[in-house]
Design an enzyme around this catalytic site. Sequence first.
Site, PDB file in Angstrom:
ATOM      1  N   HIS A   1      -7.525  -5.735   0.415  1.00 49.52           N
ATOM      2  CA  HIS A   1      -6.273  -5.024   0.638  1.00 49.52           C
ATOM      3  C   HIS A   1      -5.567  -5.598   1.869  1.00 49.52           C
ATOM      4  O   HIS A   1      -6.207  -5.821   2.888  1.00 49.52           O
ATOM      5  CB  HIS A   1      -6.612  -3.542   0.870  1.00 49.52           C
ATOM      6  CG  HIS A   1      -5.482  -2.590   0.728  1.00 49.52           C
ATOM      7  ND1 HIS A   1      -4.719  -2.474  -0.411  1.00 49.52           N
ATOM      8  CD2 HIS A   1      -4.996  -1.660   1.598  1.00 49.52           C
ATOM      9  CE1 HIS A   1      -3.826  -1.521  -0.246  1.00 49.52           C
ATOM     10  NE2 HIS A   1      -3.959  -1.010   0.972  1.00 49.52           N
TER      11      HIS A   1
ATOM     12  N   GLU B   1      -9.442  -5.219  -3.621  1.00 49.82           N
ATOM     13  CA  GLU B   1      -8.695  -4.375  -2.679  1.00 49.82           C
ATOM     14  C   GLU B   1      -9.610  -3.574  -1.752  1.00 49.82           C
ATOM     15  O   GLU B   1      -9.354  -3.463  -0.546  1.00 49.82           O
ATOM     16  CB  GLU B   1      -7.815  -3.393  -3.466  1.00 49.82           C
ATOM     17  CG  GLU B   1      -6.761  -4.021  -4.349  1.00 49.82           C
ATOM     18  CD  GLU B   1      -5.428  -4.218  -3.632  1.00 49.82           C
ATOM     19  OE1 GLU B   1      -5.358  -3.929  -2.424  1.00 49.82           O
ATOM     20  OE2 GLU B   1      -4.467  -4.646  -4.294  1.00 49.82           O
TER      21      GLU B   1
ATOM     22  N   SER C   1       0.839  -1.186   0.000  1.00 51.73           N
ATOM     23  CA  SER C   1       0.000   0.000   0.000  1.00 51.73           C
ATOM     24  C   SER C   1       0.886   1.252   0.000  1.00 51.73           C
ATOM     25  O   SER C   1       1.682   1.434  -0.905  1.00 51.73           O
ATOM     26  CB  SER C   1      -0.958  -0.031   1.199  1.00 51.73           C
ATOM     27  OG  SER C   1      -1.942   0.962   1.079  1.00 51.73           O
TER      28      SER C   1
END
Length: 403
Positions: free
Chosen positions: A314, A217, A95
């Site tokens: 995610h 995600e 990320s």
Amino acid sequence: PVMVWCHGGGFATGSGSSPVTDGTNLARRGDVVVVSINHRLNVLGFTSLAELGGKDYAQSGTAGMLDIVHALTWVKANIAQFGGDAGNVTVFGQSGGGRKVATLLAMPSAKGLFHRAIIESGATLKLVEPEQGARVARELLKNLGLEAAKWRDLQNVPLDKLMSAYFATQRSMNVDQMTMGFSPNVDGTAIPTHPFHPQASPVSADVPLMLGSTRTELTSSAEAAAFALDDAGLRARVGEMFREKASRILSVYRDANPGASPSDLYFLIASDERYSAPVMKIAERRAALAKGPVYLYYFRWETPLDGGKYKAPHTVEIPFAFHNLDASPWTSGVPGIEGLADQVSDAWLAFARGGNPNAPKVPQWPAFDAQRRATMVFDTKSAVADDPLRAQRIAMFEAKGLT
């Protein structure tokens, strides 16, 4: 080999220390040295004062990234005392941490301090433009009640007041932390160009790169309403994202995902728009340099947490990469996933060791090129697929103007 972890949190939050990113299992499994770092974040690390302070503050909007360069410099000078090879350093992150890795690839001061790079769900084609960084700094001063000429008084503002003004600036400017402010600035010096726009930065072009994203995600941060959409709600959300191109996007995704619910389609579209499409474009532009190899993955394994509502969210690959399955709610107590953890962790370790993720337990994984677009699809039964999201990719590239 040395693996330096850059934590996530979108340049705003986070820490190098967490149970799911503890490097113990990775170090034991692959005989590597794992280093986790912290650095200045948000208003403390990425407030651009170049316009106000002149050349002495030209790199102020990149201070947090310069901290990471200092950490890598320390690794080069000292890691041998911990059993590490300073000539074989991998930077990896997820990320915001992946975005940090992407940014390092465009920084001349970082060149030679690392030799492999892994970007996990960190799709950053562009960073903050200088003019935008200056606008955000002026708004910060305004929210602190300081005139532009008094910018040096920032040094004397108590931390709690400074943080309050930072949050107020984000609200008043509707700032996207990744691309609109309080994250790395293209300052012309520390960061001469965007990492992957309009092409990949040539600064560390010879460094092998592995990158990828997860299938859904955005389920990890979605509000309850997103899980209960009807067709009208889906059309409204996709229309807001793509305007006149929404109908084509919806048609392509419906055809490619028969039987998917409106919520499922929304998460696939929104996740590809923000993550998968830019990741695939990064792979394409990086491979076009024809120097260091590129390896692309797509993480499809779905967590059973809360009845499976999150699918492949995610951060879901992190416990697999670190082989810390018990430390994440996505994977804790889930039977039958040790084999996938072995594959993912071994691929990360093999890549760190030699710049190639192929390992005995990993299906043969070719390097990416723009013709075949070989992609490792990690799932209960992992396999390489050529351009597995072809129709969605083409439609999303067109909709986003990613030529």
